[in-house]
Motif scaffolding. Structure first.
Motif, short mmCIF file in Angstrom:
data_model
loop_
_atom_site.label_atom_id
_atom_site.label_comp_id
_atom_site.label_asym_id
_atom_site.label_seq_id
_atom_site.Cartn_x
_atom_site.Cartn_y
_atom_site.Cartn_z
N PHE A 437 35.25 35.65 42.05
CA PHE A 437 33.78 35.64 42.02
C PHE A 437 33.26 34.16 41.98
O PHE A 437 34.07 33.38 41.36
CB PHE A 437 33.36 36.54 40.80
N GLY A 438 32.02 34.01 42.75
CA GLY A 438 31.69 32.77 42.74
C GLY A 438 32.14 31.92 43.94
O GLY A 438 32.75 32.37 44.91
N GLN A 439 32.03 30.84 43.92
CA GLN A 439 32.41 29.64 45.02
C GLN A 439 33.86 29.41 44.67
O GLN A 439 34.31 29.51 43.65
CB GLN A 439 31.37 28.49 44.98
N LEU A 440 34.41 28.87 45.78
CA LEU A 440 36.05 28.52 45.71
C LEU A 440 36.10 27.61 44.53
O LEU A 440 37.08 27.71 43.82
CB LEU A 440 36.39 28.04 47.01
N LEU A 454 52.23 35.32 38.45
CA LEU A 454 52.74 36.51 39.23
C LEU A 454 54.22 36.08 40.05
O LEU A 454 54.92 37.24 40.05
CB LEU A 454 51.80 37.50 39.98
N ALA A 455 53.89 35.28 40.84
CA ALA A 455 55.26 35.01 41.62
C ALA A 455 56.48 34.81 41.00
O ALA A 455 57.47 34.98 41.39
CB ALA A 455 54.73 33.79 42.56
N THR A 456 56.21 34.14 39.75
CA THR A 456 57.42 33.81 38.78
C THR A 456 58.20 35.31 38.52
O THR A 456 59.49 35.44 38.58
CB THR A 456 57.26 33.19 37.64
N GLY A 457 57.42 36.63 38.77
CA GLY A 457 58.12 38.05 38.71
C GLY A 457 58.34 38.46 39.60
O GLY A 457 58.77 39.64 39.73
N GLY A 458 58.12 37.78 40.85
CA GLY A 458 58.26 38.43 42.22
C GLY A 458 57.13 39.35 42.58
O GLY A 458 57.43 40.39 43.32
N ILE A 459 56.06 39.28 41.98
CA ILE A 459 54.98 40.31 42.32
C ILE A 459 53.89 39.47 43.31
O ILE A 459 53.55 38.68 43.02
CB ILE A 459 54.21 40.41 40.89
N HIS A 460 54.08 40.16 44.38
CA HIS A 460 52.97 40.01 45.60
C HIS A 460 51.71 40.08 45.03
O HIS A 460 51.45 41.15 44.64
CB HIS A 460 53.29 40.32 46.77
N SER A 461 50.70 39.39 45.35
CA SER A 461 49.13 39.48 45.20
C SER A 461 48.24 39.37 46.25
O SER A 461 48.56 38.36 46.98
CB SER A 461 48.68 38.76 43.83
N GLN A 462 47.23 40.24 46.42
CA GLN A 462 46.37 40.13 47.56
C GLN A 462 45.02 39.38 47.15
O GLN A 462 44.73 39.61 45.94
CB GLN A 462 45.92 41.42 48.16
N ILE A 463 44.48 38.37 47.58
CA ILE A 463 43.27 37.67 47.10
C ILE A 463 42.35 38.24 47.88
O ILE A 463 42.08 38.55 49.03
CB ILE A 463 43.49 36.32 47.64
N SER A 464 41.19 38.69 47.24
CA SER A 464 40.00 39.07 47.47
C SER A 464 39.10 38.30 48.17
O SER A 464 39.44 36.86 48.13
CB SER A 464 39.23 40.06 46.55
N ALA A 465 38.07 38.81 48.87
CA ALA A 465 36.78 37.75 49.29
C ALA A 465 36.11 37.29 47.90
O ALA A 465 36.34 37.70 46.73
CB ALA A 465 35.96 38.48 50.05
N GLU A 471 28.68 45.09 42.45
CA GLU A 471 28.49 46.10 43.29
C GLU A 471 29.53 45.94 44.54
O GLU A 471 30.23 46.85 44.82
CB GLU A 471 27.19 46.33 43.63
N GLU A 472 29.68 44.71 45.09
CA GLU A 472 30.52 44.47 46.14
C GLU A 472 32.10 44.48 45.87
O GLU A 472 32.65 45.16 46.64
CB GLU A 472 30.31 43.16 46.86
N ALA A 473 32.29 44.00 44.90
CA ALA A 473 33.67 44.04 44.22
C ALA A 473 34.03 45.46 44.12
O ALA A 473 35.27 45.86 44.41
CB ALA A 473 33.84 43.15 42.95
N ILE A 474 33.28 46.15 43.51
CA ILE A 474 33.61 47.76 43.17
C ILE A 474 33.84 48.50 44.42
O ILE A 474 34.77 49.25 44.70
CB ILE A 474 32.45 48.42 42.24
#
Length: 557
Positions: A437-440, A454-465, A471-474
């Motif tokens: 949320f918010g600006q970069l 998360l990467a230290t546990g080998g867990i891949h994560s997707q970054i949202s906009a 409401e947009e996030a939901i």
């Protein structure tokens, strides 16, 4: 200003008190003790060291080192005797200076192969460890002509084996700290136990001179650079004190072998082990080791021809590029190292006396002490207090070889915790998104921390906009249907979005927030459905294991 006046200009010499005053002012109310680092040895590393050098100690250490330089003793790793001899000869041509053999994996030797090896024993020093008296390689010593045995030098750490007659320069009463080190020992414990084992060996000798001429010691060198330098230097001083107990005023020089520690190695991002091996090798050099072995960076999973070459070249490059082999005791005179050396000497001698007073090394119980040290190392890694690059920080999300190589003893390493987590993640992990949320500039620091966590546990994560409304996030979450979400925003924006987000969160999604919350806020949000937090200093292993359960349809603990 004229040049004559410049030459006469002087500056007031700042003392320690002035420096400390400025340091405290710069801390802006934080305690001065924050600048200190306490080691597992119970030593407080100070932020500044001023002149406090014991000239007698420095002189004694230099006398005990005896000569400049060291022997490059790279272990030959092979699957058979014929390959061992072939690779050994090739290593000599490429800079190796010794025959190094580890008896963890044994193989059969023909008479011709033993004869060929016996010829090499005359020309190169030999260092053998983890040997038992049944190892066929020991028959090579019977093959050397009696009149030539005087030329054979080296160290043989063989249980219940006695060298044949004529080997007057082959040391066979050794103290090897490899096992103790990899069981969790700190520098003080290694030094004290080395003395205790020497005491035990000397008790069975007719005289101290005859014992010491047959004695050697080997230390594993870890990545705590300055501590490891001081450890080797401290042993020289402790040895002189040990000799004086036998009324020997001038202690005989004892060769110190050093091998890089695999306690610090990791199977994850193994090329970082090259840096660790280089760090440990240089520490051994500066500490004054006489013989140095550098383990290949992939020794845990099985070395290759290239990794063996790299490990040998670490020593060759250090020798050729730094000319450090031209200097006797290069670390001597450093205020920090000199004081660290002295602290290790006092602590190790005290522990040695305690061991002796309690019946010697056989009766002195060390299991609890070693377990405590190993647990502290694990905790430091799990909470990020200590970094292991590529393992608990800056982890690479790539496939990694995790099988153990049988050519080296199995040891407990702090990195194993993360290797086990990564192994589980390869089979199952939740669909994970980082919701921003918010600006970069508002969320990037936390986003980077979370994805790295998360990467230290080998867990891949997707970054949202970068969303501006809940409401947009939901709407996006309803489309993506993730198993697990971590919210990243600055503190102010987090407080604005978390309440509405939790109220509207689609069912089946587990949600965490980036950052450490105060207890009141945490409780209020947990009542709305917040699972937990991701923050600096928490136990990564416990958190990662909890997240992994979501990939199996479980609930985060």
């Amino acid at each position: 200003m004229k040049i004559e006046n410049m030459k006469q200009t002087t500056f007031d010499k700042a003392d320690y008190a002035q420096w400390k005053t400025l340091a405290i002012d710069s801390l802006k109310g934080k305690p001065y003790e924050r600048l200190m680092t306490k080691t597992l040895e119970g030593i407080n590393i100070q932020p500044l060291y001023s002149e406090k050098t014991n000239a007698y100690h420095t002189s004694t250490i230099r006398q005990m080192i005896g000569k400049r330089g060291w022997t490059i003793a790279q272990q030959t790793i092979a699957e058979s005797a014929s390959i061992f001899l072939e690779q050994l000869q090739t290593s000599f041509e490429r800079g190796n200076e010794a025959i190094v053999y580890d008896g963890t994996v044994q193989f059969n030797w023909s008479e011709d192969e033993l004869a060929k090896l016996s010829g090499m024993l005359i020309d190169y020093p030999v260092y053998m460890f983890n040997i038992d008296e049944k190892d066929a390689i020991l028959k090579a010593f019977d093959c050397v002509d009696k009149e030539l045995r005087e030329q054979v030098v080296g160290m043989i750490d063989a249980t219940s084996w006695t060298a044949p007659d004529g080997y007057n320069h082959l040391r066979t009463k050794g103290v090897d700290m490899w096992d103790l080190h990899h069981a969790g020992a700190d520098a003080v414990t290694e030094l004290a136990v080395a003395l205790a084992l020497a005491s035990k060996l000397s008790a069975g000798s007719h005289s101290f001179p005859s014992f010491s001429s047959d004695f050697f010691v080997r230390f594993a060198i870890d990545t705590h650079f300055f501590m490891e330098i001081a450890k080797l230097r401290a042993f020289r001083l402790l040895w002189t004190a040990f000799a004086r107990a036998f009324d020997i005023e001038k202690a005989p020089i004892i060769p110190i072998a050093a091998v890089t520690s695999i306690r610090s190695y990791s199977k994850l991002d193994p090329y970082v082990n090259l840096l660790r091996g280089g760090n440990e090798t240089f520490a051994a050099i500066l500490g004054g080791a006489d013989i140095i072995t550098t383990e290949p960076h992939d020794i845990l999973t099985g070395p290759s021809a290239s990794s063996i070459r790299y490990s040998r070249n670490i020593q060759l490059v250090l020798k050729e590029e730094t000319h450090i082999d031209k200097v006797l005791d290069p670390a001597g005179g450093s205020y920090f190292i000199e004081e660290l050396t002295e602290e290790l000497v006092h602590k190790a001698w005290s522990l040695f006396l305690n061991i002796e007073a309690n019946g010697g090394v056989d009766l002195f119980k060390m299991e609890d002490h070693l377990l405590k040290l190993a647990t502290e190392r694990n905790d430091e890694l799990a909470t990020g207090k200590k970094s292991l690059i590529g393992t608990n920080t800056y982890a690479q999300l790539i496939d990694t070889e995790l099988n153990d190589w049988k050519g080296i003893k199995k040891v407990k390493r702090p990195a194993e915790m993360f290797e086990h987590v990564r192994e589980k993640s390869a089979n199952s992990q939740p669909k994970t998104v980082v919701l921003t949320f918010g600006q970069l500039k508002d969320f990037k620091p936390r986003m980077d921390f979370v994805t790295g966590f998360l990467a230290t546990g080998g867990i891949h994560s997707q970054i949202s906009a970068a969303y501006t409304t809940v409401e947009e996030a939901i709407e996006w979450l309803q489309t993506e249907k993730p198993d697990y979400v971590v919210v990243c925003a600055n503190d102010d924006l987090t407080k604005v979005v978390m309440g509405p987000l939790l109220d509207q969160l689609p069912s089946g999604i587990v949600i965490d927030v980036a950052g450490k919350l105060d207890q009141t806020t945490e409780q209020a949000w947990k009542e709305k459905g917040l699972a937990g937090m991701i923050y600096n200093g928490q136990d990564k292993i416990a958190k990662l294991q909890s997240i992994q359960e979501l990939g199996k349809g479980g609930q985060q603990k």
